[in-house]
Design a protein around this motif. Structure first.
Motif, PDB file in Angstrom:
ATOM      1  N   GLY A  76      59.582  53.097  38.501  1.00  0.00           N
ATOM      2  CA  GLY A  76      59.299  52.173  37.417  1.00  0.00           C
ATOM      3  C   GLY A  76      58.996  50.777  37.901  1.00  0.00           C
ATOM      4  O   GLY A  76      59.184  49.795  37.172  1.00  0.00           O
ATOM      5  N   ASP A  77      58.484  50.665  39.122  1.00  0.00           N
ATOM      6  CA  ASP A  77      58.187  49.361  39.738  1.00  0.00           C
ATOM      7  C   ASP A  77      56.837  49.458  40.439  1.00  0.00           C
ATOM      8  O   ASP A  77      56.717  50.103  41.482  1.00  0.00           O
ATOM      9  N   TYR A  78      55.822  48.818  39.864  1.00  0.00           N
ATOM     10  CA  TYR A  78      54.464  48.856  40.408  1.00  0.00           C
ATOM     11  C   TYR A  78      54.240  47.541  41.168  1.00  0.00           C
ATOM     12  O   TYR A  78      54.204  46.465  40.571  1.00  0.00           O
ATOM     13  N   ARG A  79      54.123  47.651  42.474  1.00  0.00           N
ATOM     14  CA  ARG A  79      54.195  46.471  43.348  1.00  0.00           C
ATOM     15  C   ARG A  79      53.072  45.470  43.102  1.00  0.00           C
ATOM     16  O   ARG A  79      53.299  44.269  43.109  1.00  0.00           O
ATOM     17  N   HIS A  80      51.843  45.948  42.909  1.00  0.00           N
ATOM     18  CA  HIS A  80      50.710  45.016  42.793  1.00  0.00           C
ATOM     19  C   HIS A  80      49.659  45.611  41.856  1.00  0.00           C
ATOM     20  O   HIS A  80      49.026  46.617  42.179  1.00  0.00           O
ATOM     21  N   VAL A  81      49.493  44.981  40.717  1.00  0.00           N
ATOM     22  CA  VAL A  81      48.465  45.390  39.757  1.00  0.00           C
ATOM     23  C   VAL A  81      47.418  44.289  39.690  1.00  0.00           C
ATOM     24  O   VAL A  81      47.746  43.124  39.441  1.00  0.00           O
ATOM     25  N   GLU A  82      46.151  44.642  39.918  1.00  0.00           N
ATOM     26  CA  GLU A  82      45.045  43.679  39.850  1.00  0.00           C
ATOM     27  C   GLU A  82      44.336  43.812  38.504  1.00  0.00           C
ATOM     28  O   GLU A  82      43.988  44.919  38.089  1.00  0.00           O
ATOM     29  N   ILE A  83      44.105  42.670  37.861  1.00  0.00           N
ATOM     30  CA  ILE A  83      43.358  42.644  36.601  1.00  0.00           C
ATOM     31  C   ILE A  83      42.189  41.681  36.772  1.00  0.00           C
ATOM     32  O   ILE A  83      42.382  40.538  37.192  1.00  0.00           O
ATOM     33  N   ARG A  84      40.976  42.140  36.468  1.00  0.00           N
ATOM     34  CA  ARG A  84      39.774  41.325  36.641  1.00  0.00           C
ATOM     35  C   ARG A  84      38.888  41.447  35.401  1.00  0.00           C
ATOM     36  O   ARG A  84      38.646  42.545  34.904  1.00  0.00           O
ATOM     37  N   ALA A  85      38.403  40.300  34.914  1.00  0.00           N
ATOM     38  CA  ALA A  85      37.454  40.274  33.798  1.00  0.00           C
ATOM     39  C   ALA A  85      36.404  39.220  34.101  1.00  0.00           C
ATOM     40  O   ALA A  85      36.743  38.112  34.531  1.00  0.00           O
ATOM     41  N   TYR A  86      35.131  39.550  33.866  1.00  0.00           N
ATOM     42  CA  TYR A  86      34.039  38.662  34.254  1.00  0.00           C
ATOM     43  C   TYR A  86      33.165  38.318  33.045  1.00  0.00           C
ATOM     44  O   TYR A  86      33.027  39.107  32.117  1.00  0.00           O
ATOM     45  N   GLY A  87      32.590  37.098  33.091  1.00  0.00           N
ATOM     46  CA  GLY A  87      31.732  36.656  32.000  1.00  0.00           C
ATOM     47  C   GLY A  87      32.476  36.446  30.707  1.00  0.00           C
ATOM     48  O   GLY A  87      31.962  36.737  29.622  1.00  0.00           O
ATOM     49  N   VAL A  88      33.699  35.917  30.805  1.00  0.00           N
ATOM     50  CA  VAL A  88      34.549  35.759  29.623  1.00  0.00           C
ATOM     51  C   VAL A  88      34.238  34.434  28.922  1.00  0.00           C
ATOM     52  O   VAL A  88      34.272  33.369  29.557  1.00  0.00           O
TER      53      VAL A  88
END
Length: 272
Positions: A76-88
């Protein structure tokens, strides 16, 4: 003469060994495929929640780093989550914010949520130890903002490589200023003038303030307009809050953009 006993055939053992190797390989491939499928399901659910939280028009790119995913999921521990959004686009008339082409990034360090809740899309109890958030303000928005005062065209953003990057006494202290080089064109009495401006960007009250020290024109006879151009480029750009409400603490000049970044600790994955 003593007759020699013929060697026993090893074909059956050889076939059994090959079968076991193939079986192990197939099981390994299936386990890896199942792990990736489970990660993809988790990424989809986070993308759905982030679309709502960040008020995006479409799902952002989400990547859960670390292999195997299953081990993280069981903990239940996710070490590194990347979130990316472009042209916002960011528009807030009350605060005077109107930017149309932001790149938004968030790195979630140690997101804590049970696997069953994650796959069910129930992340109301999910928390994150640390979020490192950033936005990139690109030349298109800079050009549009500058045009509100003086007509500019083809503005570009680059680091000013003439200025040596100073190493801070404490490398962990965020940089609140950075040298910048702006290049572009303007129109003076129907004549197109090419200009190069040198100065700094600074972090001021959570926004980026541009300060121009020197401007070089391709037509030196028009140097009298330099103060006007310097004032026109003294732009303050406020993108509003960073992802997850992170406080802006650093600025950076990249090729083609200004980067504003910061971090926040102990936050919920979604608003409660």
């Amino acid at each position: 003469m003593t007759a020699q006993t013929p060697a026993r055939p090893r074909k059956k053992k050889s076939r059994r060994g090959k079968f076991l190797i193939i079986t192990v390989i197939v099981l390994g491939v299936l386990l890896v495929a199942a792990d990736f499928a489970l990660a993809a399901a988790g990424e989809y659910q986070i993308a759905q929640r982030m679309r709502e939280k960040l008020q995006l028009n479409e799902d952002p790119s989400v990547r859960i780093n670390g292999f195997p995913f299953t081990v993280q999921a069981l903990r239940g521990d996710y070490r590194h989550v990347e979130i990316r959004a472009y042209g916002v686009p960011i528009r807030n008339e009350q605060q005077g914010v109107d930017l149309r082409d932001l790149d938004v990034e968030a790195d979630l360090l140690h997101t804590r949520v049970e696997l069953a809740d994650l796959l069910a899309g129930n992340v109301s109890k999910a928390t994150i130890d640390t979020v490192k958030g950033s936005v990139r303000i690109k030349a298109m928005d800079l050009n549009r903002l500058a045009n509100q005062v003086t007509p500019f065209d083809k503005l570009s953003i680059e680091p000013d490589n003439r200025v040596a990057t100073q190493t801070p006494a404490d490398p962990l202290v965020p940089k609140t200023t950075a040298a910048v080089k702006l290049s572009g064109q303007t129109n003076v009495a129907g004549k197109v003038i090419t200009l190069t401006a040198y100065g700094q960007i600074a972090l001021v009250s959570g926004a980026i303030q541009i300060n121009i020290d020197d401007i070089v024109l391709d037509d030196a006879s028009l140097k009298q307009i330099i103060p006007q151009l310097r004032q026109a480029l003294a732009i303050k750009i406020d993108p509003g809050t960073l992802p997850f409400g992170a406080t802006p603490t650093a600025v950076e000049v990249e090729s083609g953009s200004f980067k504003l970044s910061g971090e926040v600790a102990d936050v919920p994955l979604v608003q409660r």
